[in-house]
Design a protein around this motif. Structure first.
Motif, PDB file in Angstrom:
ATOM      1  N   ASP A  29      40.290 151.270  12.073  1.00  0.00           N
ATOM      2  CA  ASP A  29      41.627 151.821  12.054  1.00  0.00           C
ATOM      3  C   ASP A  29      42.333 152.645  10.798  1.00  0.00           C
ATOM      4  OD1 ASP A  29      41.560 149.540  10.675  1.00  0.00           O
ATOM      5  OD2 ASP A  29      43.393 148.711  11.177  1.00  0.00           O
ATOM      6  N   ALA A  30      41.212 152.735  10.055  1.00  0.00           N
ATOM      7  CA  ALA A  30      41.779 153.468   8.782  1.00  0.00           C
ATOM      8  C   ALA A  30      40.794 154.637   8.297  1.00  0.00           C
ATOM      9  CB  ALA A  30      41.357 152.570   7.512  1.00  0.00           C
ATOM     10  N   ASP A  31      41.582 155.732   7.720  1.00  0.00           N
ATOM     11  CA  ASP A  31      40.820 156.961   7.420  1.00  0.00           C
ATOM     12  C   ASP A  31      40.305 156.735   6.030  1.00  0.00           C
ATOM     13  OD1 ASP A  31      40.074 159.539   7.593  1.00  0.00           O
ATOM     14  OD2 ASP A  31      41.797 160.435   6.913  1.00  0.00           O
ATOM     15  N   PRO A  32      39.104 156.859   5.936  1.00  0.00           N
ATOM     16  CA  PRO A  32      38.446 156.285   4.560  1.00  0.00           C
ATOM     17  C   PRO A  32      38.880 157.674   3.453  1.00  0.00           C
ATOM     18  CG  PRO A  32      36.780 156.743   5.827  1.00  0.00           C
ATOM     19  CD  PRO A  32      38.023 156.599   6.885  1.00  0.00           C
ATOM     20  N   SER A  33      39.319 157.046   2.367  1.00  0.00           N
ATOM     21  CA  SER A  33      39.536 158.215   1.283  1.00  0.00           C
ATOM     22  C   SER A  33      38.166 158.284   0.534  1.00  0.00           C
ATOM     23  CB  SER A  33      40.786 157.793   0.708  1.00  0.00           C
ATOM     24  OG  SER A  33      40.571 156.615  -0.122  1.00  0.00           O
ATOM     25  N   ASP A  34      37.914 159.193  -0.521  1.00  0.00           N
ATOM     26  CA  ASP A  34      37.202 159.287  -1.670  1.00  0.00           C
ATOM     27  C   ASP A  34      37.071 157.877  -2.269  1.00  0.00           C
ATOM     28  OD1 ASP A  34      36.278 161.754  -0.673  1.00  0.00           O
ATOM     29  OD2 ASP A  34      37.334 162.814  -2.349  1.00  0.00           O
ATOM     30  N   SER A  35      38.454 157.494  -2.599  1.00  0.00           N
ATOM     31  CA  SER A  35      38.509 156.228  -3.284  1.00  0.00           C
ATOM     32  C   SER A  35      37.628 155.017  -2.646  1.00  0.00           C
ATOM     33  CB  SER A  35      39.874 156.020  -3.743  1.00  0.00           C
ATOM     34  OG  SER A  35      40.666 155.695  -2.709  1.00  0.00           O
ATOM     35  N   ALA A  36      37.472 154.840  -1.482  1.00  0.00           N
ATOM     36  CA  ALA A  36      37.118 154.024  -0.478  1.00  0.00           C
ATOM     37  C   ALA A  36      35.526 154.181  -0.957  1.00  0.00           C
ATOM     38  CB  ALA A  36      37.483 153.922   0.900  1.00  0.00           C
ATOM     39  N   ALA A  37      35.026 155.186  -1.021  1.00  0.00           N
ATOM     40  CA  ALA A  37      33.532 155.364  -1.202  1.00  0.00           C
ATOM     41  C   ALA A  37      33.349 154.891  -2.486  1.00  0.00           C
ATOM     42  CB  ALA A  37      33.152 156.764  -0.836  1.00  0.00           C
TER      43      ALA A  37
END
Length: 142
Positions: A29-37
């Motif tokens: 349910d989330a759109d991962p951002s660069d910060s998630a990676a």
């Protein structure tokens, strides 16, 4: 996942534990951002993100251009060039740190493999150290 044979193990550049951690899916349910990676690599960079945002916020597209509070020094064209270079440098930190983290994981894997390969390279025989020739991935030395 397939069983890792010694030959297959040589072709994988990370330890199985690191691969398993990085292969974890993002929440649906989330759109991962660069910060998630970046966080998955264990290196969040909140201060760099704030600095990047602050520098970009200081840019002005009207006179005096560039970072307006630097005016009148060092001159319009230099101010634009220096401000742009400063922003590019700060914006590149996250990508460079990501690459460095991946290289670090590759190094840890290579270090573990070399440690396993050389663990029995020195043996004590009759009170003296004996160095044994290491085996390569292609078999024992000739």
């Amino acid at each position: 996942m397939r069983e890792l044979t010694p030959a297959l193990r040589e072709t994988i550049l990370m330890r199985p534990s690191d691969l398993a951690r990085l292969n974890q899916p993002y929440p649906e349910d989330a759109d991962p951002s660069d910060s998630a990676a970046v966080a998955a690599l264990g290196m969040e960079l909140p201060h760099w993100r704030v600095l990047e945002t602050e520098i970009l916020g200081d840019f002005t597209e009207q006179p005096p251009y560039g970072v307006s509070w630097w005016a009148p020094a060092p001159g319009t064209s230099r101010r634009i060039l220096i401000a742009d270079q400063l922003y590019c440098c700060v914006a590149s930190v996250a990508g460079n740190m990501t690459e460095a983290s991946l290289h670090w994981l590759e190094y840890l894997d290579a270090s573990d493999r070399d440690s396993e390969r050389f663990v029995d390279a020195v043996k004590m025989e009759n009170g003296r150290p004996t160095i044994l020739a290491s085996q390569t991935r292609f078999g024992p030395p000739r």
